[in-house]
Write a protein that holds these residues in place. Structure first.
Motif, mmCIF file in Angstrom:
data_model
loop_
_atom_site.group_PDB
_atom_site.id
_atom_site.type_symbol
_atom_site.label_atom_id
_atom_site.label_comp_id
_atom_site.label_asym_id
_atom_site.label_seq_id
_atom_site.Cartn_x
_atom_site.Cartn_y
_atom_site.Cartn_z
ATOM 1 N N ASP A 64 -48.589 30.333 37.659
ATOM 2 C CA ASP A 64 -47.741 30.310 36.477
ATOM 3 C C ASP A 64 -46.303 30.451 36.945
ATOM 4 O OD1 ASP A 64 -49.798 30.227 34.511
ATOM 5 O OD2 ASP A 64 -50.100 32.387 34.723
ATOM 6 N N THR A 65 -45.396 29.691 36.336
ATOM 7 C CA THR A 65 -43.977 29.886 36.627
ATOM 8 C C THR A 65 -43.506 31.049 35.768
ATOM 9 O OG1 THR A 65 -43.347 28.215 34.992
ATOM 10 C CG2 THR A 65 -43.526 27.490 37.287
ATOM 11 N N VAL A 66 -42.882 32.038 36.400
ATOM 12 C CA VAL A 66 -42.495 33.253 35.676
ATOM 13 C C VAL A 66 -40.991 33.477 35.645
ATOM 14 C CG1 VAL A 66 -44.706 34.399 36.043
ATOM 15 C CG2 VAL A 66 -42.858 34.730 37.697
ATOM 16 N N GLY A 67 -40.233 32.652 36.336
ATOM 17 C CA GLY A 67 -38.789 32.805 36.304
ATOM 18 C C GLY A 67 -38.097 31.607 36.908
ATOM 19 N N PHE A 68 -36.997 31.214 36.277
ATOM 20 C CA PHE A 68 -36.179 30.112 36.780
ATOM 21 C C PHE A 68 -35.181 30.683 37.776
ATOM 22 C CE2 PHE A 68 -32.335 27.344 36.146
ATOM 23 C CZ PHE A 68 -32.859 26.207 36.748
ATOM 24 N N VAL A 69 -35.205 30.177 38.997
ATOM 25 C CA VAL A 69 -34.294 30.642 40.042
ATOM 26 C C VAL A 69 -32.942 29.957 39.901
ATOM 27 C CG1 VAL A 69 -33.882 30.788 42.529
ATOM 28 C CG2 VAL A 69 -36.205 31.100 41.620
ATOM 29 N N GLY A 70 -32.949 28.638 39.728
ATOM 30 C CA GLY A 70 -31.705 27.907 39.593
ATOM 31 C C GLY A 70 -31.862 26.448 39.960
ATOM 32 N N LEU A 71 -30.754 25.716 39.804
ATOM 33 C CA LEU A 71 -30.692 24.318 40.183
ATOM 34 C C LEU A 71 -29.892 24.221 41.471
ATOM 35 C CD1 LEU A 71 -31.290 21.349 39.336
ATOM 36 C CD2 LEU A 71 -28.974 21.335 38.382
ATOM 37 N N PHE A 72 -30.458 23.569 42.461
ATOM 38 C CA PHE A 72 -29.831 23.424 43.773
ATOM 39 C C PHE A 72 -29.524 21.945 43.959
ATOM 40 C CE2 PHE A 72 -32.106 27.281 43.582
ATOM 41 C CZ PHE A 72 -31.326 28.191 44.272
ATOM 42 N N ASP A 73 -28.225 21.629 44.039
ATOM 43 C CA ASP A 73 -27.850 20.225 44.004
ATOM 44 C C ASP A 73 -26.748 19.843 44.990
ATOM 45 O OD1 ASP A 73 -25.757 21.525 42.756
ATOM 46 O OD2 ASP A 73 -25.738 20.227 40.984
ATOM 47 N N ALA A 74 -26.642 20.578 46.085
ATOM 48 C CA ALA A 74 -25.654 20.191 47.101
ATOM 49 C C ALA A 74 -25.968 18.757 47.547
ATOM 50 C CB ALA A 74 -25.705 21.144 48.291
ATOM 51 N N PRO A 75 -24.957 17.909 47.646
ATOM 52 C CA PRO A 75 -25.200 16.506 47.982
ATOM 53 C C PRO A 75 -25.963 16.293 49.287
ATOM 54 C CG PRO A 75 -22.960 16.792 47.215
ATOM 55 C CD PRO A 75 -23.549 18.180 47.367
ATOM 56 N N ASP A 76 -25.847 17.228 50.238
ATOM 57 C CA ASP A 76 -26.518 17.053 51.530
ATOM 58 C C ASP A 76 -27.795 17.874 51.663
ATOM 59 O OD1 ASP A 76 -25.363 19.557 51.596
ATOM 60 O OD2 ASP A 76 -24.458 19.301 53.569
ATOM 61 N N ARG A 77 -28.325 18.385 50.563
ATOM 62 C CA ARG A 77 -29.499 19.268 50.641
ATOM 63 C C ARG A 77 -30.768 18.529 51.072
ATOM 64 N NH1 ARG A 77 -33.432 19.082 47.167
ATOM 65 N NH2 ARG A 77 -34.053 21.159 47.829
ATOM 66 N N ASP A 78 -30.844 17.227 50.809
ATOM 67 C CA ASP A 78 -32.048 16.443 51.090
ATOM 68 C C ASP A 78 -31.605 14.996 51.298
ATOM 69 O OD1 ASP A 78 -34.396 14.823 50.768
ATOM 70 O OD2 ASP A 78 -35.329 16.338 49.507
ATOM 71 N N PRO A 79 -32.039 14.363 52.392
ATOM 72 C CA PRO A 79 -31.612 12.982 52.640
ATOM 73 C C PRO A 79 -32.106 11.991 51.578
ATOM 74 C CG PRO A 79 -33.277 13.632 54.230
ATOM 75 C CD PRO A 79 -32.900 14.868 53.455
ATOM 76 N N ARG A 80 -33.043 12.429 50.730
ATOM 77 C CA ARG A 80 -33.537 11.540 49.665
ATOM 78 C C ARG A 80 -32.673 11.644 48.406
ATOM 79 N NH1 ARG A 80 -39.375 14.089 49.832
ATOM 80 N NH2 ARG A 80 -37.953 15.856 49.852
ATOM 81 N N HIS A 81 -31.572 12.387 48.484
ATOM 82 C CA HIS A 81 -30.627 12.533 47.363
ATOM 83 C C HIS A 81 -31.290 13.155 46.140
ATOM 84 C CE1 HIS A 81 -27.971 10.234 49.855
ATOM 85 N NE2 HIS A 81 -28.863 9.275 49.925
#
Length: 137
Positions: A64-81
């Motif tokens: 079960d998901t029990v808490g939202f941690v956040g949105l992580f959106d740094a442009p270089d976080r993943d090469p798949r954008h």
């Protein structure tokens, strides 16, 4: 006018007996890295639903998901954008044991304050999850 579109992924921070569950990726990007379970959000689901589905697919644990941690959106976080929505997850069955599924070479639990080097930006995600307080829903 053309737009490059980022894909949305969802990651689960699964805590079991005060340890975090991590998997070792068996494919690129970041093949061989330890990461949180997660993956792409499908068009017919919410990010929270995707996080729970991906955790079950990748480590064999219903959560079960029990808490939202956040949105992580740094442009270089993943090469798949991608941008990722991260959630703290609790196992539905407290006696369940994580196991490596098709996207993982292996799965293990670690002290969340001293994990191995993590792929992508998952060290930031884990730190944010540990610093936040969540109310079970």
């Amino acid at each position: 006018m053309s737009h490059d579109v980022r894909a949305l992924t969802a990651d689960g921070v699964v805590l079991v007996d005060d340890e975090v569950v991590l998997l070792e990726r068996n494919h690129s990007p970041d093949e061989g890295s330890w990461v949180l379970p997660g993956g792409f959000v499908e068009p017919d689901e919410t990010a929270a639903t995707a996080a729970a589905r991906e955790v079950e697919e990748e480590i064999g644990m219903a959560v079960d998901t029990v808490g939202f941690v956040g949105l992580f959106d740094a442009p270089d976080r993943d090469p798949r954008h991608t941008a990722t929505a991260a959630y703290v997850c609790e196992p539905v069955d407290a006696t369940a044991t994580p196991e490596a599924r098709e996207e993982a070479t292996r799965v293990d639990t670690f002290d969340p304050r001293d994990p191995p080097e993590l792929g992508f930006d998952h060290a930031d995600v884990l730190d944010a999850a540990l610093d936040a307080e969540f109310d079970a829903q």
